[in-house]
Design a protein around this motif. Sequence first.
Motif, PDB file in Angstrom:
ATOM      1  N   TYR A  19       0.839  -1.195   0.000  1.00 19.35           N
ATOM      2  CA  TYR A  19       0.000   0.000   0.000  1.00 19.35           C
ATOM      3  C   TYR A  19       0.881   1.255   0.000  1.00 19.35           C
ATOM      4  N   PRO A  20       0.403   2.359  -0.605  1.00 20.09           N
ATOM      5  CA  PRO A  20       1.200   3.598  -0.635  1.00 20.09           C
ATOM      6  C   PRO A  20       1.144   4.324   0.711  1.00 20.09           C
ATOM      7  N   ASP A  22       3.141   6.321   2.369  1.00 22.85           N
ATOM      8  CA  ASP A  22       3.513   7.751   2.350  1.00 22.85           C
ATOM      9  C   ASP A  22       2.339   8.612   1.901  1.00 22.85           C
ATOM     10  N   GLU A  23       1.713   8.127   0.848  1.00 22.92           N
ATOM     11  CA  GLU A  23       0.602   8.878   0.256  1.00 22.92           C
ATOM     12  C   GLU A  23      -0.612   8.903   1.194  1.00 22.92           C
ATOM     13  N   ILE A  24      -0.874   7.766   1.864  1.00 24.21           N
ATOM     14  CA  ILE A  24      -2.006   7.707   2.809  1.00 24.21           C
ATOM     15  C   ILE A  24      -1.764   8.707   3.943  1.00 24.21           C
ATOM     16  N   LEU A  25      -0.525   8.751   4.431  1.00 21.15           N
ATOM     17  CA  LEU A  25      -0.195   9.694   5.515  1.00 21.15           C
ATOM     18  C   LEU A  25      -0.352  11.133   5.038  1.00 21.15           C
ATOM     19  N   ASP A  26       0.097  11.384   3.817  1.00 19.77           N
ATOM     20  CA  ASP A  26      -0.030  12.726   3.233  1.00 19.77           C
ATOM     21  C   ASP A  26      -1.505  13.141   3.169  1.00 19.77           C
ATOM     22  N   THR A  27      -2.361  12.196   2.709  1.00 23.12           N
ATOM     23  CA  THR A  27      -3.794  12.497   2.560  1.00 23.12           C
ATOM     24  C   THR A  27      -4.454  12.733   3.918  1.00 23.12           C
ATOM     25  N   VAL A  28      -4.133  11.881   4.895  1.00 25.81           N
ATOM     26  CA  VAL A  28      -4.782  12.020   6.206  1.00 25.81           C
ATOM     27  C   VAL A  28      -4.338  13.320   6.888  1.00 25.81           C
TER      28      VAL A  28
END
Lengths: 289, 107
Positions: A19-20, A22-28
């Motif tokens: 799963y991405p 880094d991207e999930i953290l960025d979005t949240v």
Amino acid sequence: MTTVERRYARLVHLYPSRYPRDEILDTVLQSNARFTAREAFGLIVGALRARTGADVHRGPAEFLHSASRLAALALLVHAAAGDVLRALPLDVPAILQSPDGIVQYATAGLIALILHVTTIVTLARGAYRVSAATAVLGMIAAVVSASRFGAAWVQDGFWAAPMAALLIGVLAATARRERSSPMWWLLAILPAVVLLPTGSGAVLGVAWFIERQAFLVMAVLAIAWSLLDARVPLAVAALGLCNLLTIVQILLSAGWAGDGAVAGQLALAAAPTLVLLAAATVSRRRSPI
Amino acid sequence: MRETTYFILAALQDGPLHGYAIIQRASALSSGRIQLATGTLYTALERLTTAGHIRVVDEQIVNGRARRSYELTTEGGAALTEHAEQLAAAARVVTERRVNRTVVRPA
């Protein structure tokens, strides 16, 4: 890294590496300046779905196939746990001291155990036809082994092997194949000896008669797990159904079928299975994605 | 198709968007009814990517983190349109009946 960022990062790391993260953290972090319970719950549920395979999209037929496969694996663990009790080494004194040569029953139990373990491995690996063949052979060996104590079909856990063989036969007739690691299923066999209705208390001692309480705990956990995956309550319901069939067989053979009080007890025994089926239905219908 | 999935696909109709922009657009298109949690969004994005309804089209590094943009594929667009037509047909069952009732009056 701020405190909020660190707390969300910890939850995002629950996701598998495919799963991405880094991207999930960025979005949240873009969505929330503060740490909220709603986002935290969503991340935990999402990560658990990803790790258990519940994140895969399944149409009705695929869902039914996958749930049947899980139920068959759970039933095989139950059947193998019963085989452990009837095979070596737990029953060595009984085998040695018996005057009428019961070694063949323990041997049949050992053969049934080997066949059921083989069935778990082949089914988990996606070799459905091989697993269907070993499931049928395992069922025959289990029946021979259980007949040492009289009528096999009224013994705890008897129906696990026939139900598993039936489900695997149906699965083998379809074109779909699902694969996963058999490790957790194999590791579950030993705890299942005392946690599932195998009649372990009769062999291990009365203090080990915890199977009813254990099944209720398992049912509650499966109902909670239905928030993530509707297949799990169905698999546990299959175990409940197996136990229910044994109770019905005992009632029929004892001629208690028409007794009102017995019918009440039967309804009570059926309640967890019915609640599990209802939880699976609700979970499937209310899935947000 | 679930309502959440429908609005995620609808959010991508006008071009590629990254995760946070999809959350905002889905909320705007549904008049605030769909408030996607990040965990729900990424489970849906994973499913839709596997199903071939969306694909990753761009990746940028912002604040040291990867930020990918997703776009609707032809298959995703077709699935969205098909579902929208089903919803429209279902809506007509009610709306056209209302129109007929107001138009057709006894003499």
